[in-house]
Design a protein around this motif. Structure first.
Motif, PDB file in Angstrom:
ATOM      1  N   PRO A 185      41.614 -28.248   7.098  1.00 33.81           N
ATOM      2  CA  PRO A 185      40.263 -28.567   7.580  1.00 33.81           C
ATOM      3  C   PRO A 185      40.273 -29.054   9.029  1.00 33.81           C
ATOM      4  N   ARG A 186      39.071 -29.191   9.574  1.00 32.58           N
ATOM      5  CA  ARG A 186      38.896 -29.824  10.874  1.00 32.58           C
ATOM      6  C   ARG A 186      38.631 -31.308  10.603  1.00 32.58           C
ATOM      7  N   VAL A 187      39.514 -32.156  11.123  1.00 35.13           N
ATOM      8  CA  VAL A 187      39.478 -33.582  10.798  1.00 35.13           C
ATOM      9  C   VAL A 187      39.148 -34.396  12.044  1.00 35.13           C
ATOM     10  N   LEU A 188      38.071 -35.151  11.964  1.00 37.86           N
ATOM     11  CA  LEU A 188      37.668 -36.050  13.047  1.00 37.86           C
ATOM     12  C   LEU A 188      38.195 -37.442  12.721  1.00 37.86           C
ATOM     13  N   LEU A 189      38.996 -38.008  13.618  1.00 37.95           N
ATOM     14  CA  LEU A 189      39.624 -39.306  13.369  1.00 37.95           C
ATOM     15  C   LEU A 189      39.068 -40.360  14.318  1.00 37.95           C
ATOM     16  N   THR A 190      38.715 -41.527  13.777  1.00 39.44           N
ATOM     17  CA  THR A 190      38.194 -42.600  14.621  1.00 39.44           C
ATOM     18  C   THR A 190      38.133 -43.901  13.821  1.00 39.44           C
ATOM     19  N   ILE A 238      36.061 -33.131   7.632  1.00 39.31           N
ATOM     20  CA  ILE A 238      36.405 -34.471   7.148  1.00 39.31           C
ATOM     21  C   ILE A 238      36.315 -35.454   8.306  1.00 39.31           C
ATOM     22  N   VAL A 239      35.736 -36.619   8.054  1.00 43.19           N
ATOM     23  CA  VAL A 239      35.823 -37.742   8.984  1.00 43.19           C
ATOM     24  C   VAL A 239      36.837 -38.709   8.397  1.00 43.19           C
TER      25      VAL A 239
END
Length: 311
Positions: A185-190, A238-239
């Motif tokens: 998946p494309r995962v946004l991390l923060t 996904i975040v």
């Protein structure tokens, strides 16, 4: 001149909210901050050290009224005697001589030597085992020593910066997927605005990248509205969020509810970290994972796409 911290800095350093600090001041007589030149509350380093210990003990089930009058040495002994909360157990790391050696190097400010030795571990073990078996448990050791006052704030920051440099270089060395592959998946991390610790994000990013996910890192302290905008514009699946032990549980839960309400239903929220409330009372809006659980979780996510024929 005595070093002091503002109430906002104390909130960030300890995970205790400003309201909690003011209530304790009125109800229990601790902390008793001074005032700076502008009349704002100013807390000494000694008070902050005790507040960190109190927060750790609260996370392990103690009530403030029962322990807040204890001196700092009594609180340290109590912290050593009290089992860790679920999800943040020590798991025998105090017996790991390799980790204790790194702690000693850190305390002696021999950071170049520590990074060289860790780089050798990375080459020997590979990225996945290095993150799960070395960096994660060492962070547990550093966190315990920071909470007990063994490490001062600046020493913990020096450690964190050294590990972040090492991890960023290691992540940059991970081969990118082939041009014809569609990394999912494309995962946004923060992290949320109240969370300034980013080492957990880097560890998670390393494992996501190893497993072929497309990682988009925003760094730390991103406003929730901006997380939503980034997730939509970057077409995130996904975040991924990280919450350190010092994160206030109520702020974590409230932020997760707010984020879930704003995100499209198709975007999942995954989270990890040492925040006690994350494991004791996990918000239903997210999936809580240990680092070692990321790999099977990605397999599960991909398997759910197969019936629809998604890549």
């Amino acid at each position: 001149m005595q070093i002091t911290l503002s109430i906002g800095s104390v909130e960030r350093e300890t995970g205790l909210t400003k309201d909690t600090l003011r209530v304790w001041e009125r109800r229990y007589g601790f902390p008793q901050p001074g005032r700076d030149d502008t009349g704002e509350r100013a807390y000494t380093i000694e008070q902050v050290d005790k507040l960190r210990l109190l927060k750790r003990l609260l996370d392990r089930g103690h009530r403030p009224g029962k322990i807040i009058a204890h001196d700092i040495e009594t609180l340290r002994r109590l912290a050593e005697e009290t089992p860790a909360s679920a999800g943040v157990a020590d798991d025998g790391v105090e017996d790991r001589q390799d980790l204790l050696h790194y702690i000693a190097l850190c305390k002696a400010y021999r950071f170049d030597e520590m990074r060289r030795a860790l780089s050798q571990d990375l080459l020997r073990l590979g990225m996945y085992r290095f993150v799960v078996d070395v960096i994660a448990p060492m962070n547990t050791l550093v966190g315990v020593r920071w909470a007990s006052g063994y490490f001062s704030v600046f020493e913990e920051h020096l450690y964190t910066e050294s590990i972040q440099v090492l991890m960023r270089n290691a992540i940059a060395s991970i081969p990118l997927p082939s041009p014809d592959a569609v990394p999912r998946p494309r995962v946004l991390l923060t992290t949320f605005p109240q969370e300034q610790h980013g080492l957990g994000l880097l560890m998670a990013e390393a494992i996501f990248a190893l497993e072929g996910a497309r990682c988009i890192s925003l760094g730390v302290q991103t406003p929730i509205e901006e997380i939503v905008k980034a997730a939509e514009s970057q077409k995130a699946d996904i975040v991924a969020l990280s919450f350190a032990a010092s994160m206030n549980g109520n702020q974590m839960a409230e932020g997760v509810r707010d984020l879930r309400a704003r995100l499209p239903d198709a975007i999942e929220i995954w989270a990890g970290g040492a925040c006690a409330a994350l494991h004791r009372r996990p918000p239903p809006e997210l999936r809580v994972l240990e680092l070692s659980e990321i790999r099977p979780a990605l397999g599960d996510w991909r398997s759910r796409l197969e019936p629809s024929g998604s890549a």
